[in-house]
Design an enzyme around this catalytic site. Structure first.
Site, mmCIF file in Angstrom:
data_model
loop_
_atom_site.group_PDB
_atom_site.id
_atom_site.type_symbol
_atom_site.label_atom_id
_atom_site.label_comp_id
_atom_site.label_asym_id
_atom_site.label_seq_id
_atom_site.Cartn_x
_atom_site.Cartn_y
_atom_site.Cartn_z
ATOM 1 N N LYS A 122 8.941 5.154 -0.214
ATOM 2 C CA LYS A 122 10.139 5.293 -1.034
ATOM 3 C C LYS A 122 10.876 6.549 -0.584
ATOM 4 O O LYS A 122 10.290 7.622 -0.533
ATOM 5 C CB LYS A 122 9.779 5.405 -2.512
ATOM 6 C CG LYS A 122 10.999 5.581 -3.392
ATOM 7 C CD LYS A 122 10.633 6.262 -4.711
ATOM 8 C CE LYS A 122 11.861 6.660 -5.452
ATOM 9 N NZ LYS A 122 12.320 8.009 -5.116
ATOM 10 N N HIS A 135 -2.991 1.623 5.758
ATOM 11 C CA HIS A 135 -2.874 0.566 4.756
ATOM 12 C C HIS A 135 -3.244 1.155 3.406
ATOM 13 O O HIS A 135 -3.938 2.158 3.317
ATOM 14 C CB HIS A 135 -3.720 -0.674 5.089
ATOM 15 C CG HIS A 135 -5.126 -0.397 5.482
ATOM 16 N ND1 HIS A 135 -5.478 -0.042 6.760
ATOM 17 C CD2 HIS A 135 -6.264 -0.404 4.768
ATOM 18 C CE1 HIS A 135 -6.783 0.135 6.812
ATOM 19 N NE2 HIS A 135 -7.286 -0.061 5.616
ATOM 20 N N ASN A 165 -0.849 10.861 11.117
ATOM 21 C CA ASN A 165 -1.657 9.692 10.792
ATOM 22 C C ASN A 165 -2.180 9.829 9.372
ATOM 23 O O ASN A 165 -2.902 10.777 9.054
ATOM 24 C CB ASN A 165 -2.826 9.553 11.774
ATOM 25 C CG ASN A 165 -3.532 8.220 11.632
ATOM 26 O OD1 ASN A 165 -3.555 7.618 10.573
ATOM 27 N ND2 ASN A 165 -4.129 7.776 12.717
ATOM 28 N N TYR A 219 5.673 12.711 -8.078
ATOM 29 C CA TYR A 219 6.018 12.935 -9.485
ATOM 30 C C TYR A 219 4.835 13.576 -10.192
ATOM 31 O O TYR A 219 3.696 13.156 -10.024
ATOM 32 C CB TYR A 219 6.370 11.595 -10.144
ATOM 33 C CG TYR A 219 6.808 11.694 -11.582
ATOM 34 C CD1 TYR A 219 8.011 12.291 -11.915
ATOM 35 C CD2 TYR A 219 6.023 11.178 -12.599
ATOM 36 C CE1 TYR A 219 8.428 12.374 -13.235
ATOM 37 C CE2 TYR A 219 6.430 11.246 -13.927
ATOM 38 C CZ TYR A 219 7.629 11.846 -14.233
ATOM 39 O OH TYR A 219 8.040 11.930 -15.547
#
Length: 176
Positions: free
Chosen positions: A65, A77, A91, A101
Site C-alpha cells: 500500500k 510471500h 529482501n 499504523y
C-alpha cells in the site's frame, strides 16, 4: 504517465512494462507503475499508489500500500508493506510485516528517530524507510516510523521499533 515510454502498457492509472509479468488473479489498484522484468504473483494486492522498479518480485499474498520498491527488491510471500520506501536489493522473507499504523498507542502520530533528532511526521500512517541491501527475516515486524540503514539485518521473528515516546505505554499493555 505517457512519459514512461512505448514499452509501457496503460490500463487506466496502472502502467505495466512490456517485460513485466503479472499473473492472473493479482489485484492492482492505481495509481501504479510496474517496471521492467518485475513479477507480481496471482494473489498479490497492490493499492493506493505503488511504484515497483525493475527486477522486483512481489510474491503470493503480498500486499503493498502506497509503497515505492526499488530495483531488485523482493517481498517473498505473506508480507504487508504499508506507506514505505524500500531501497534496492532488499529482501523481505515470508511473513515479514512493515506496519504503517500505531493501533496500540493513544497518540497515533508517527515519529521518526534520525540520530538524536525526533521528526514528527504529522501523519498517522507511515511505514518505514528501508536502505539498500537490507535483509528482513521471516515473520519479522518493522514498526511504523522505522529507519533501517543500508545493509541492515533483521533476524527471523525480529522486531524493529524505534518509537521515541510512550515507551511505558508500549511495554505495559493495558488489560481491560
Amino acid at each position: 504517465m505517457t512519459s514512461l515510454g512505448a514499452e509501457y502498457h496503460f490500463d487506466g492509472d496502472v502502467a505495466v512494462h512490456a517485460s513485466a509479468k503479472i499473473e492472473a488473479g493479482a489485484t492492482i489498484k492505481g495509481p501504479a507503475i510496474i517496471g521492467p522484468r518485475s513479477f507480481v504473483s496471482a494473489s498479490a494486492l497492490l493499492r493506493a499508489g505503488v511504484f515497483i522498479d525493475e527486477d522486483c518480485i512481489i510474491g503470493p499474498a503480498v500486499e503493498l500500500k502506497t509503497t515505492f520498491m526499488f530495483s531488485g527488491s523482493k517481498a517473498a510471500h505473506l508480507n504487508f508493506i504499508g506507506d514505505s520506501i524500500i531501497g534496492s536489493d532488499v529482501n523481505l522473507e515470508a511473513g515479514s510485516m512493515v506496519a504503517n499504523y500505531r493501533n496500540e498507542l493513544s497518540d497515533k502520530t508517527i515519529r521518526i528517530v534520525l540520530g538524536d533528532q525526533v521528526i514528527d511526521t504529522g501523519v498517522e500512517k507511515f511505514g518505514a524507510l528501508i536502505g539498500d541491501g537490507t535483509r528482513v527475516g521471516a515473520n519479522a515486524v518493522i514498526a511504523p516510523g522505522a529507519v533501517l540503514n543500508r545493509d541492515a539485518r533483521v533476524p527471523r521473528l525480529g522486531l524493529v521499533d524505534q518509537h521515541p515516546l510512550h515507551m511505558s505505554e508500549l511495554s505495559s499493555p493495558k488489560v481491560p
